[in-house]
Structure formats: C-alpha cells, structure tokens
Design a protein around this motif. Structure first.
Motif, PDB file in Angstrom:
ATOM      1  N   LEU A  46      -6.980   8.724  -2.350  1.00 53.42           N
ATOM      2  CA  LEU A  46      -6.334   7.103  -3.259  1.00 53.42           C
ATOM      3  C   LEU A  46      -4.572   7.014  -3.189  1.00 53.42           C
ATOM      4  N   ALA A  61      -3.580  -1.170   8.434  1.00 58.78           N
ATOM      5  CA  ALA A  61      -3.384  -1.908   7.289  1.00 58.78           C
ATOM      6  C   ALA A  61      -2.065  -2.261   6.756  1.00 58.78           C
ATOM      7  N   THR A 100      -8.386   7.800   7.664  1.00 64.39           N
ATOM      8  CA  THR A 100      -6.990   7.131   7.563  1.00 64.39           C
ATOM      9  C   THR A 100      -5.922   8.005   7.678  1.00 64.39           C
ATOM     10  N   LEU A 112       1.433  -1.255  -0.349  1.00 61.56           N
ATOM     11  CA  LEU A 112      -0.092   0.322  -0.608  1.00 61.56           C
ATOM     12  C   LEU A 112       0.428   0.824  -0.194  1.00 61.56           C
ATOM     13  N   LEU A 154      -3.133   3.248  -2.185  1.00 59.53           N
ATOM     14  CA  LEU A 154      -5.024   2.639  -1.613  1.00 59.53           C
ATOM     15  C   LEU A 154      -5.210   1.331  -2.294  1.00 59.53           C
ATOM     16  N   ASN A 155      -5.411   1.505  -3.701  1.00 60.24           N
ATOM     17  CA  ASN A 155      -6.079   0.270  -4.311  1.00 60.24           C
ATOM     18  C   ASN A 155      -7.771  -0.280  -4.422  1.00 60.24           C
ATOM     19  N   ASN A 156      -7.600   1.637  -4.325  1.00 60.37           N
ATOM     20  CA  ASN A 156      -9.635   1.895  -4.235  1.00 60.37           C
ATOM     21  C   ASN A 156     -10.320   1.289  -3.186  1.00 60.37           C
ATOM     22  N   ASN A 157      -9.387   1.095  -2.303  1.00 61.07           N
ATOM     23  CA  ASN A 157      -9.336   0.722  -0.687  1.00 61.07           C
ATOM     24  C   ASN A 157     -10.547   2.387   0.331  1.00 61.07           C
ATOM     25  N   GLU A 158     -11.685   1.630   0.871  1.00 56.47           N
ATOM     26  CA  GLU A 158     -12.754   2.472   1.460  1.00 56.47           C
ATOM     27  C   GLU A 158     -11.860   3.632   2.244  1.00 56.47           C
ATOM     28  N   GLN A 178     -11.640   5.649   5.261  1.00 54.50           N
ATOM     29  CA  GLN A 178     -12.146   5.772   6.802  1.00 54.50           C
ATOM     30  C   GLN A 178     -11.513   5.769   7.689  1.00 54.50           C
ATOM     31  N   ASN A 209      -6.198   2.640   8.467  1.00 53.80           N
ATOM     32  CA  ASN A 209      -7.414   2.523   7.646  1.00 53.80           C
ATOM     33  C   ASN A 209      -8.501   2.474   8.968  1.00 53.80           C
ATOM     34  N   ASN A 210     -10.019   3.633   9.235  1.00 55.29           N
ATOM     35  CA  ASN A 210     -10.730   2.252  10.114  1.00 55.29           C
ATOM     36  C   ASN A 210     -10.179   2.204  11.240  1.00 55.29           C
TER      37      ASN A 210
END
Length: 109
Positions: free
Chosen positions: A73, A100, A53, A27, A45-49, A51, A95-96
């Motif tokens: 991203l 990660a 972060t 990442l 972040l490879n299209n991760n959501e 939240q 992340n959230n």
C-alpha cells in the motif's frame, strides 16, 4: 548514501523529504521533478484495495518506458532514466485497469 542524486545523506533523509511532499489528497509524489538522472516515486494508496496495481512511465509518444507492479500500500520506487533523452514523460498509477492518478515528469540532462 551515494546514488541518491548526491542530495541526501541517507535513505531516511530521502524518505522524510518525500513524506513532506506527499499531499494527503495525492496517491503519489515524484521527487525531484524535474530530474537529471533518477527520481523517486513515493506512493501511499490510502488503504485502497490493490488489484493489478502498477506504475507506468510513458514517453510523449505513448511508448512504455518503465513499468513495475505494486503489491504494497505504500513505498518508494526509484526510476533511473539511464540514456533516455531529455523530455517530458507521463507517470501513471493504474489500479484494476483504471488510471488512479497521473503526473507529468521532466527529465533534463
């Protein structure tokens, strides 16, 4: 462009180098590592959501040295070690509320 550790002539050169370093399974990548004054953290972040972060750099004693929120991203963050002692640090992508990915970075003088 000065201020890029005297290694790169432009931000474009730096970005091209970082893109080559960033493995698709990772990442983020840190360059240079070890570093003497500052380093660059390139993340994708490879299209991760996204939240809550953030990137946080910790000392070996768990002290927060650097923290910055992420709202895109992909990008590049410059970390300036300033007067920090030469040591090993941990760079953590959260992340959230979950780790990660983390990497060890080494600051040399």
């Amino acid at each position: 462009c000065l201020g890029l550790n005297g290694i790169f002539k432009s931000l474009s050169d730096l970005n091209n180098t970082l893109i080559l370093l960033l493995n698709k399974s990772e990442l983020f990548a840190v360059y240079p590592n070890p570093f003497s004054h500052s380093c660059f953290i390139q993340y994708d972040l490879n299209n991760n959501e996204l939240q809550e972060t953030s990137f946080t750099i910790y000392s070996i004693h768990g002290e927060i040295i650097f923290n910055t929120g992420i709202n895109e991203l992909e990008g590049v963050i410059q970390f300036d070690a300033g007067d920090l002692p030469a040591a090993t640090y941990k760079c953590v992508l959260m992340n959230n509320g979950v780790i990660a990915e983390s990497k060890t970075i080494i600051h040399i003088k």
